[in-house]
Design a protein around this motif. Structure first.
Motif, mmCIF file in Angstrom:
data_model
loop_
_atom_site.group_PDB
_atom_site.id
_atom_site.type_symbol
_atom_site.label_atom_id
_atom_site.label_comp_id
_atom_site.label_asym_id
_atom_site.label_seq_id
_atom_site.Cartn_x
_atom_site.Cartn_y
_atom_site.Cartn_z
ATOM 1 N N LYS A 80 38.545 40.989 30.203
ATOM 2 C CA LYS A 80 39.413 39.894 30.606
ATOM 3 C C LYS A 80 39.126 39.531 32.064
ATOM 4 O O LYS A 80 38.725 40.395 32.848
ATOM 5 C CB LYS A 80 40.880 40.292 30.450
ATOM 6 C CG LYS A 80 41.322 40.504 29.014
ATOM 7 C CD LYS A 80 42.799 40.888 28.960
ATOM 8 C CE LYS A 80 43.263 41.088 27.523
ATOM 9 N NZ LYS A 80 44.693 41.480 27.446
ATOM 10 N N PRO A 81 39.336 38.283 32.467
ATOM 11 C CA PRO A 81 39.169 37.924 33.875
ATOM 12 C C PRO A 81 40.036 38.811 34.754
ATOM 13 O O PRO A 81 41.214 39.026 34.476
ATOM 14 C CB PRO A 81 39.636 36.467 33.921
ATOM 15 C CG PRO A 81 39.412 35.960 32.532
ATOM 16 C CD PRO A 81 39.708 37.123 31.636
ATOM 17 N N GLY A 82 39.415 39.369 35.785
ATOM 18 C CA GLY A 82 40.143 40.272 36.654
ATOM 19 C C GLY A 82 40.091 41.720 36.215
ATOM 20 O O GLY A 82 40.614 42.599 36.898
ATOM 21 N N ARG A 136 34.140 37.852 38.790
ATOM 22 C CA ARG A 136 34.842 37.925 37.511
ATOM 23 C C ARG A 136 35.773 39.113 37.420
ATOM 24 O O ARG A 136 36.601 39.184 36.514
ATOM 25 C CB ARG A 136 33.821 38.008 36.365
ATOM 26 C CG ARG A 136 32.983 36.768 36.165
ATOM 27 C CD ARG A 136 32.058 36.919 34.985
ATOM 28 N NE ARG A 136 32.772 37.189 33.733
ATOM 29 C CZ ARG A 136 32.171 37.346 32.562
ATOM 30 N NH1 ARG A 136 30.853 37.280 32.491
ATOM 31 N NH2 ARG A 136 32.874 37.582 31.470
ATOM 32 N N SER A 137 35.626 40.066 38.329
ATOM 33 C CA SER A 137 36.414 41.301 38.210
ATOM 34 C C SER A 137 37.328 41.488 39.410
ATOM 35 O O SER A 137 38.390 40.871 39.484
ATOM 36 C CB SER A 137 35.483 42.505 38.013
ATOM 37 O OG SER A 137 34.528 42.589 39.069
ATOM 38 N N HIS A 178 38.531 38.368 41.284
ATOM 39 C CA HIS A 178 39.156 37.295 40.502
ATOM 40 C C HIS A 178 40.642 37.208 40.842
ATOM 41 O O HIS A 178 41.287 38.228 41.120
ATOM 42 C CB HIS A 178 38.984 37.589 39.011
ATOM 43 C CG HIS A 178 39.325 36.433 38.127
ATOM 44 N ND1 HIS A 178 40.619 36.152 37.735
ATOM 45 C CD2 HIS A 178 38.539 35.476 37.564
ATOM 46 C CE1 HIS A 178 40.615 35.097 36.959
ATOM 47 N NE2 HIS A 178 39.365 34.656 36.831
ATOM 48 N N PRO A 179 41.213 36.013 40.838
ATOM 49 C CA PRO A 179 42.648 35.875 41.144
ATOM 50 C C PRO A 179 43.563 36.695 40.240
ATOM 51 O O PRO A 179 44.669 37.068 40.652
ATOM 52 C CB PRO A 179 42.904 34.368 40.962
ATOM 53 C CG PRO A 179 41.575 33.727 41.195
ATOM 54 C CD PRO A 179 40.552 34.704 40.676
ATOM 55 N N ASP A 180 43.119 36.993 39.012
ATOM 56 C CA ASP A 180 43.955 37.759 38.086
ATOM 57 C C ASP A 180 43.811 39.274 38.250
ATOM 58 O O ASP A 180 44.470 40.031 37.537
ATOM 59 C CB ASP A 180 43.620 37.380 36.640
ATOM 60 C CG ASP A 180 44.036 35.951 36.301
ATOM 61 O OD1 ASP A 180 44.893 35.409 37.026
ATOM 62 O OD2 ASP A 180 43.500 35.388 35.333
ATOM 63 N N PHE A 181 42.958 39.706 39.173
ATOM 64 C CA PHE A 181 42.748 41.142 39.360
ATOM 65 C C PHE A 181 44.014 41.827 39.857
ATOM 66 O O PHE A 181 44.696 41.332 40.759
ATOM 67 C CB PHE A 181 41.619 41.390 40.361
ATOM 68 C CG PHE A 181 41.552 42.812 40.846
ATOM 69 C CD1 PHE A 181 41.119 43.822 40.007
ATOM 70 C CD2 PHE A 181 41.957 43.142 42.132
ATOM 71 C CE1 PHE A 181 41.076 45.142 40.443
ATOM 72 C CE2 PHE A 181 41.911 44.448 42.589
ATOM 73 C CZ PHE A 181 41.468 45.456 41.738
ATOM 74 N N ARG A 182 44.334 42.967 39.247
ATOM 75 C CA ARG A 182 45.407 43.826 39.708
ATOM 76 C C ARG A 182 44.850 45.250 39.766
ATOM 77 O O ARG A 182 44.181 45.692 38.834
ATOM 78 C CB ARG A 182 46.619 43.776 38.764
ATOM 79 C CG ARG A 182 47.258 42.412 38.638
ATOM 80 C CD ARG A 182 47.925 41.961 39.944
ATOM 81 N NE ARG A 182 48.572 40.668 39.804
ATOM 82 C CZ ARG A 182 47.965 39.494 40.006
ATOM 83 N NH1 ARG A 182 46.660 39.465 40.310
ATOM 84 N NH2 ARG A 182 48.622 38.374 39.878
#
Length: 319
Positions: free
Chosen positions: A205-207, A249-250, A253-257
């Motif tokens: 998944k993105p992030g 992509r990892s 990425h803005p969705d990375f947590r």
């Protein structure tokens, strides 16, 4: 200000142990040291369904002397898949410690004997764990490592990884183990390791952390050839661009947590981009890590990897 920051950073010890990278796992280690099985079991029960538990397993496996406690649990909890997973993982650690991190040609006969003895014990325990609970992704991931050490072959490594991936939404820990299995140094090939890494990136998944396998694959290719400088492979434009895109992509990425494994991902991106002469790209990853750093792949490049890491960090800050 930058020279002051560099000076202060050089005075602070690098934190490299798994428990230092992920201090939220300190209560788990404390429970192991106390011999409190109820607390250990409750910690693993607290993970979301289909989560990657490999880092938590690693913390238990790296706890000195834990095999004595875990053996008692295995003996008294006949139906515990978790207990067998943790004891099996511990034997993998002790086996690899006996073998050492050197190339196979430098390993002595007595080291091989201890290594294989411990890995055979580990593989038996882990087989029991997956027999009790076939959905135990952490056990399947540990079985990937055991298969590599016991030279069970690429197909068996892949089979075990596929079972781990079947029961884990983001099996970064198992991916890292199969990636090693697919490297030329373990009987794989450049094509195999790159293909797998790219598949991990596409599936993530993105992030997510899966795309970090692309950086690890290129690092392994660069490190595998003793006659070629690491930078020669990593600085190739298409490699540098692929690694930078994987980072985007990892972990960038803005969705990375941050999840367990995120420092390892930053570490491999920092290594590959620094040696690719993309200092600006590497600087972001150095900054994210601070003084917490996964030794891989730095330690695979140099026995004196900590000074190398500090020097690289200073170099990217100076630009």
């Amino acid at each position: 200000m930058a020279p002051v920051i560099d000076t202060l950073s050089s005075l602070v010890a690098l934190r490299t142990k798994t428990i230092e990278l992920y201090p939220d796992l300190a209560p788990l280690r404390a429970a192991v040291r106390r011999g409190n099985w109820a607390a250990v079991s409750a910690h693993f029960d607290g993970f979301p369904a289909r989560a990657d538990r490999s880092t938590a397993v690693q913390v238990v496996a790296e706890t000195a002397g834990s095999e004595r406690f875990l053996q008692r649990v295995v003996d008294t909890h006949r139906d515990s898949s978790l207990a067998r997973t943790l004891l099996g993982a511990r034997y993998i650690v002790t086996g690899w410690n006996a073998r050492g991190a050197t190339r196979a040609k430098y390993v002595q006969a007595d080291q091989w004997r201890v290594f294989h003895d411990h890995l055979r014990r580990a593989d038996g325990l882990l087989a029991d764990a997956t027999s009790i609970d076939p959905s135990n992704a952490a056990a399947w991931g540990e079985r990937v490592t055991a298969a590599r050490g016991l030279s069970l072959g690429q197909d068996e490594g892949r089979r075990r990884y596929e079972r781990a991936a079947e029961h884990c939404d983001a099996p970064y820990g198992a991916q890292r183990q199969l990636l090693q299995t697919l490297c030329p140094k373990w009987g794989g090939s450049v094509d195999a390791v790159l293909t797998f890494a790219r598949q991990c990136a596409e599936a993530a998944k993105p992030g997510g952390l899966g795309a970090a396998n692309v950086a690890a694959a290129h690092a392994e290719i660069a490190l595998d050839d003793d006659d070629v400088e690491v930078a020669r492979h990593l600085a190739a434009p298409h490699v540098r661009e692929e690694v930078a895109a994987a980072a985007a992509r990892s972990v960038l990425h803005p969705d990375f947590r941050p999840v367990h494994g995120w420092l390892g991902a930053h570490s491999v991106f920092a290594f590959t981009l620094f040696h690719a002469a993309d200092h600006a790209g590497a600087a972001v990853h150095f900054a994210a890590m601070g003084n917490r750093v996964n030794s891989y792949p730095w330690s695979a490049h140099s026995g004196l990897w900590k000074p190398e890491f500090r020097q690289a960090r200073r170099a990217v800050r100076a630009r």
